[in-house]
Every structure is written in structure tokens, then in C-alpha cells.
Scaffold this active site. Sequence first.
Site, mmCIF file in Angstrom:
data_model
loop_
_atom_site.group_PDB
_atom_site.id
_atom_site.type_symbol
_atom_site.label_atom_id
_atom_site.label_comp_id
_atom_site.label_asym_id
_atom_site.label_seq_id
_atom_site.Cartn_x
_atom_site.Cartn_y
_atom_site.Cartn_z
ATOM 1 N N ASP B 42 0.794 -1.217 0.000
ATOM 2 C CA ASP B 42 0.000 0.000 0.000
ATOM 3 C C ASP B 42 0.830 1.271 0.000
ATOM 4 O OD1 ASP B 42 -2.065 1.706 -0.051
ATOM 5 O OD2 ASP B 42 -2.857 1.253 1.940
ATOM 6 N N HIS B 45 -0.176 5.322 0.457
ATOM 7 C CA HIS B 45 -0.098 6.236 1.585
ATOM 8 C C HIS B 45 0.884 7.369 1.326
ATOM 9 C CE1 HIS B 45 -2.695 4.850 4.690
ATOM 10 N NE2 HIS B 45 -2.272 3.617 4.596
ATOM 11 N N TYR B 90 4.191 5.005 8.050
ATOM 12 C CA TYR B 90 4.155 5.254 6.614
ATOM 13 C C TYR B 90 5.506 5.717 6.103
ATOM 14 C CZ TYR B 90 -0.618 4.990 8.019
ATOM 15 O OH TYR B 90 -1.765 4.563 8.600
ATOM 16 N N ARG B 162 -13.099 -3.351 14.784
ATOM 17 C CA ARG B 162 -12.476 -2.198 15.417
ATOM 18 C C ARG B 162 -13.084 -0.967 14.767
ATOM 19 N NH1 ARG B 162 -8.638 -3.910 11.694
ATOM 20 N NH2 ARG B 162 -7.614 -2.297 10.451
ATOM 21 N N TYR B 164 -12.864 3.123 13.950
ATOM 22 C CA TYR B 164 -12.094 4.368 13.903
ATOM 23 C C TYR B 164 -13.018 5.500 14.304
ATOM 24 C CZ TYR B 164 -8.378 1.783 11.653
ATOM 25 O OH TYR B 164 -7.377 0.894 11.402
ATOM 26 N N ASP B 193 -10.304 3.315 17.830
ATOM 27 C CA ASP B 193 -9.020 3.829 17.339
ATOM 28 C C ASP B 193 -9.172 5.311 17.009
ATOM 29 O OD1 ASP B 193 -6.690 4.479 15.965
ATOM 30 O OD2 ASP B 193 -6.513 2.457 15.128
ATOM 31 N N GLU B 220 -6.936 2.730 21.000
ATOM 32 C CA GLU B 220 -5.676 2.958 20.282
ATOM 33 C C GLU B 220 -5.456 4.429 19.939
ATOM 34 O OE1 GLU B 220 -3.597 -0.083 18.008
ATOM 35 O OE2 GLU B 220 -5.558 -0.457 17.127
ATOM 36 N N HIS B 245 0.796 2.453 17.873
ATOM 37 C CA HIS B 245 1.691 1.948 16.825
ATOM 38 C C HIS B 245 3.140 2.267 17.188
ATOM 39 C CE1 HIS B 245 -1.361 1.097 13.742
ATOM 40 N NE2 HIS B 245 -2.030 2.071 14.338
ATOM 41 N N THR B 296 -1.429 -2.229 7.472
ATOM 42 C CA THR B 296 -1.704 -1.096 6.614
ATOM 43 C C THR B 296 -2.662 -1.522 5.509
ATOM 44 O OG1 THR B 296 -0.748 0.640 5.255
ATOM 45 C CG2 THR B 296 0.227 -1.515 5.023
#
Lengths: 387, 400
Positions: B42, B45, B90, B162, B164, B193, B220, B245, B296
Site C-alpha cells: 500500500d 499512503h 508510513y 475495530r 475508527y 481507534d 488505540e 503503533h 496497513t
Amino acid sequence: MKVTAVSLTPVRTTRRTGTVSVHIVLQLKTDEGLVGLGEISDLDCYRMHLPDLDSLQVALDRMVVGRDPFRQAHFHQELFGFLPTYLRYANTYPPFTLASQIAAGVEMALYDLAGKRLGTPVYNLLGGKMRDELEMTYPIFQAKRLEDVARYLDLIQDLVDMGVTRLRYYVGVDVEADERFLASLRDRFGDSIHLKGLDFQGRFYWKDMLRLYERLSPYGFDLVESVSWAEDYEGMAEVRRRVDVAVCEHISSYAQAMRMIRAGAVDVFNITHQSGGMWGAARLFALADAAGLQCLISTTQEMSIGTAAVAHLGASVPALHFAGDAVGPLLYNEDVTVEPIRYEGNRLIVPDGPGLGIVLDEAKMEAIRGSLIEWDRPAHGSGYIAD
Amino acid sequence: MKLSHLDLYTIRVGRETGVTNEHIIVRLESTSGATGWGEMSDLSHLPMYRFDVPQLELSLREILIGADPGQFNAIERRLIGFFPDEGHMYSRSGLIRQGIDLALHDLVARDGGVPVHQLLGGAVRDRIPVCYPVFRLRTEDQVGPALDRVQTKLDEGFSTIRIYVGSAPAADEMFVAGFVERFGARVRIKSLDFSNLLDWRRALAHTERLTAMCDVMLVESVAPRDDIEGLAEFRRRSRWPVSEHVHGARHAWDLLRRGGVDILNISPYVLGGLRASLRIAAVAEAAGASVLVGTTQELNLGTAAAAHLGAVLHALPFPADNTGPRLYTSDVVTDGVEYEHGDLLVPTGPGLGPVVDAMRLKDLSSDGRWSFGTDLAGALDRTVAPAGASAASRDGSISK
């Protein structure tokens, strides 16, 4: 005034040492006919992941065309949406990222346009001029073997003949060669050479660095840089407690600056506009000021356009406690401007023309146009074939 | 055995949400003819400064050709020299190192006829619970469709999600209220999150409001990025475990030493592959903290790698996030990873498990040029940004 087009020209310059650096010259065209100049400088640091020029063109077309060059803060605020990390989060070295350099290059051209539109130098858009010239320092990269020493001394003789008498020296690849070089330097030039600092390049555990520091301290210098592993702020603080000279470190971002301040890691912030443009760097200077730290202005070694941005930023910040490091136009054999930015001895003269005060020479630029890509050529930043 | 060939393939893969993401597939070949495949996941990003892929390929060949693929440590150390940690998620370095690390492990494991987890100490479990993401809500109109999506995923066997949150608090509350009413005890919430959107006080207040209606396993990224003190303040006050993270070994050490987290979110794409992730897991173990495996949104190769990683960790008390293969509408492999009752099964085939299919690789290949359209905000947010998207979503937040 609105930006109507972005033009990118990749160019290659050679250094006195023979290595090649690649840069991208930016020209921002406007609806009023003015052209703003910018530079994404010395991309060889990213040799391992150079940008794709076509994609960069598309991105900058989207991000920059239509923009009002006077809205600097707005530009950065929007850019943070797309490049969320630059100026905010980065590790110590290099103290900039490709993202931050792109931001710096575009911002430089926007400032150039704003200054040209008002008929005033960029420093007047940054708070006005505190000084007319900036003290600078020429870098001497580490001797890798004893045979390098004589060659280096000859190079320094050339510099002295040009009036350049302030140096900084990178140590730690071959300690014997380092000591031989420094001893020979003092033998031959005595105190006529001002050795601003030794850069330990983050190569050492702090206790090992201290032993090396003690060994080399008789040769006389004002500061030590990158004294421990990149993220070892506590180690830097230990060094700082024990040495007699100032401890200096590159500042890459808000996050890393705050870690430095909290850990008491350094005496001196080494700040470059490459971390997030003049606008961003001015904030790092303010942070140092608030924390009671000293500052010097640094570089990735720009050509004259990028060095002009260093000059305008350096002209306008409240205090510069040590000499800076921007000598790209002295390092490179080629440039893209009608006149290179001016140095007198160790001093960089702040341009007084409108905008950055630099005039592009398209023929010179075309003469050194070249692809960013070429793995086999020697490049200083690669850590691979570097001299 | 020496590495003799290295090739990078840029591919473009659509998601069920309608966006398209770019990845680089890595192919390594040894002098003995063994091959290994990896994935730089990915890259979309990084739309503003995507790297030049031919140049990257050239550099990696220069660095790796001639190396013994089994010398994982030496190769990794060399790669770190060229692609150092960048101090944030990222990072290009992490993605590049992951691609090589995965391909090396795949090659060596295939050559030996064993699954990758056997190179990492051996599996202690054969499946890993995973959760499905509910992407950040920006408007109350999005609540209904998001709830319907939970039903769809429940029908597919995913009974943990989860969420966001933090962009539109009223929408978050509507969602949770609706969720409790519709799904009650049938679906569990792994985490809320906040993606570093809010300062700890606002995140805490929002957490309290939402968890008054439902239980979660953890929360998170409940403070701005790099604000470890903020995480610590939240952690002292909240009854829920806090996860963040990790973007490097030093960061892990700081998070733990300063009491910022209960859980380290370890993601191979950030850290640079399997071995780097194992080192972080060891730091957590020594500190008495937990880990979870993050994502990711990898394709099958990257997801298989996450499964092998999860398989060898001594303790894995929380669901992992790796459902990429269900999010993407196609892939370059034939034998993809399997999910069963909401668990990701640890592949048993040799190497990483999934087998790259030349035709599929060709079909998905892109020219490696800009492909993100004109909507930069949408490219960054992995969504097509609706009209009137909130400022917060543009302010450096990246929702998956």
C-alpha cells in the site's frame, strides 16, 4: 496573483571532490507574469528512493497551481494534510525528508513571488533583517586513510587562498587518519584556521565518543555534533555534562526538537529550512529561543537559489550563536543563476534584490539538465561509493 | 546459495470501498533457482512523493545480488544502513525493508520446504483472531451503511470489529448505540481507534461516552502523535488498555519506559519486516506489556507474513487487524490466506504460503505512474472524500 503552472527541471552539479549531486529547479509561473524560483536540493541523500519526477509533477500541479503566493501559512497547513509528517515527525539524520524538501522547495518559490510582487527581499516578509551577512563554515569530510591527509591539506590551502578559513570536520571512520589530519592542520596553518566543530556523525556509543573527544580536544574546536546514536538523547545529555565545548545536533522536526529539549541533550540547535521551509524553520528557531538554547543555521548544501533561502532566513532570525554551514555554491562547480550568491571570505552576503534576489540563467540550467537516476556514478550521500 | 535476480512489480488493486491502492511485489531468485516473493504494501499512503521504482530496483539489486539469502541478519543490517528508520508511520524505509525481508524468508523457507514460521522459532498457534475495520465516520448519514456493513461481515464470519472514531463524535455515538441495539453480544469491539486525532482529554471523554454503551478490549492512538505523556495521562485514568503503533525500537522503549501504553501495536510494514517486528515483541515481553499485530491493509503475501509473525509470538492476547485480502477485490496469488470463524489461519504451505500467479501479476501491473486521480484528500484518506468532509480528516489523519 495566482500560480498558473509548475515547471520542474532536474539538474546535476559536480562537487570539488568529484561527486555528483542532483537537484530539481522549480519555476512557478503566475497570471501576472512573475516567475518564482525554488530548488529541491541535493537529492542524493535519497539515492535509495529518489522521487518519480512525473508523479511529483502531477502532485505539484494539484497542490500548487491556483495558489496565492502570499498565503504561506495556509500553504503549509494544507500541505500537512497530504504530507502529514514533514516538520512534525522525523528522526535526527538526515534532518529533513523528501517530503520536507518538497515543501521547502515550493515554499521558497512562493516567497520569491511574494517578494518580487512587493519589490522587496524575502527577509522583509520574515520579520526584517537582523544582519547583512552570515558567518559560514566549510565542511571537510572524514579522512578515510592516512594518504588522504596530504590531499586534504592541499584542498584547504586552496580554500585559504579564497579567503575561507573556517572549517568543520567529520570524524570517526579512521581515527588514526583523523588525528593525523588535525595535527597536520595545526602544524601547517596554526590558528589561522578556525575549526568550528567536530562532527561525530552519530557513529559512537557516548562513552566511546568521550574518549575520542579527549584525544582530539588538544586541536581546538568550539562544538561537537551528533555525539551519540541518532535517537540516544540520554547519551547526548551524558556527553553534554562532561565536555567543555557546546553539544550541537541537527533538528529535524517538532517531535525530535521536543525530545532534545526534554532530555537536556544539546546546547545548540542546528536548524535548516530543509526541515519544513523558512516558515517551518523559523518555528524551530523560536522553540530553541523559548528553551534557552543556542542556534546555528544549516544546510543540505543547496545551489544559489536554495542558499538564498538560507540567507534570508538567517538574516531574519533573532540570534545565530555559531557560524552556519551553507556553502553549497562554494562546493559545486556549476550553478543555475546569472550570478552565484555572493560569499566574502567566510561570510555569506544576504541578497538585497526583490524576492530571493537571485536571477535564473536558463542556459546554465539547460547545460546541466540531467536525469535524477544513475546508480553507478559516485555520489556523496549514498554511503556507498562516496568519497 | 546466492541471490542472482531481484525484480519489482508495481501493481494496482481495487478495494471493495471503491478506492485503488498501489503495491510493489518483490521477486527474488537465487543461483540455485529458488524464488521468493515479498510485498511493499500500500504505497498509496505516500502519493505526494512516490519513489522512482526503476531506481529503487537498481539500488536493491546493487545491494543484494550476490548475498546469501539465509544471512538474514547481515542483509537486514545492510538494508537498515540504506533505509534507516524515519521516525514515523508510513515511512518508505519500513515498506522497502518489509518487501525484501518477506521475499528472503519466503525464498529460504520454500527452498527448505518449510513454512516461514519455522524460520522464526516455530508456531505456537495455528490461527489468529482478527477484527474487521469500521472506517471513520464523518457524517451521521454514514452510520446506517456502516451498521449494514457490520452485518455483512458478521455473515462472512467476522464477529470482532475495530472502530475508527474521533472525527464526528455524534456519528460515533449514533453508531455505537445502533451497534449495541442490532448486534448486542454477537459482535465484539476490539478497539476504539482515535488515530492520534484528539488530545488525551478529549479522547478520554469520548471513550467514556462510547464505553458507557459497550465494552471494548482496548483503545488505540488516544493522544497526538509522539505525545507519550498524553498517552500516559490517558492510561492512568482509563480502565481500558492503551495501544499505540510503534515506529522503531527506540520508540517502543520510550512508550514502555514512560508508561504510555499497555500494548504495542507491531506492524511489519512500519518496522521493516518480520525480524524487526520480533525484536519489538521481545522488548514488550521484557517490559511485561502486550502486543498486537497491526496492518496497513496488506495483500495476501503481507497478510501471510503477519500470520507467521502472530503464530510465533509467545502471547497474543488481542485480535490482529489483518483482513486486507478481504478488503481488496483481487490479488496476485492463487492460494491466498484463509479465514475461518473470524480467525486468520496460519499458512502451512512452504514459504509464506500464497503462490504468486504470473498471469495475475501481469493483469494487475501498473506503469508505476501517478494513479490517484485529482482528489488528493481522497487518495490520502483511502476514501473518496464526501463533499463537506470535516477539517479533521484532512489534518494529517490517515484513516485506513
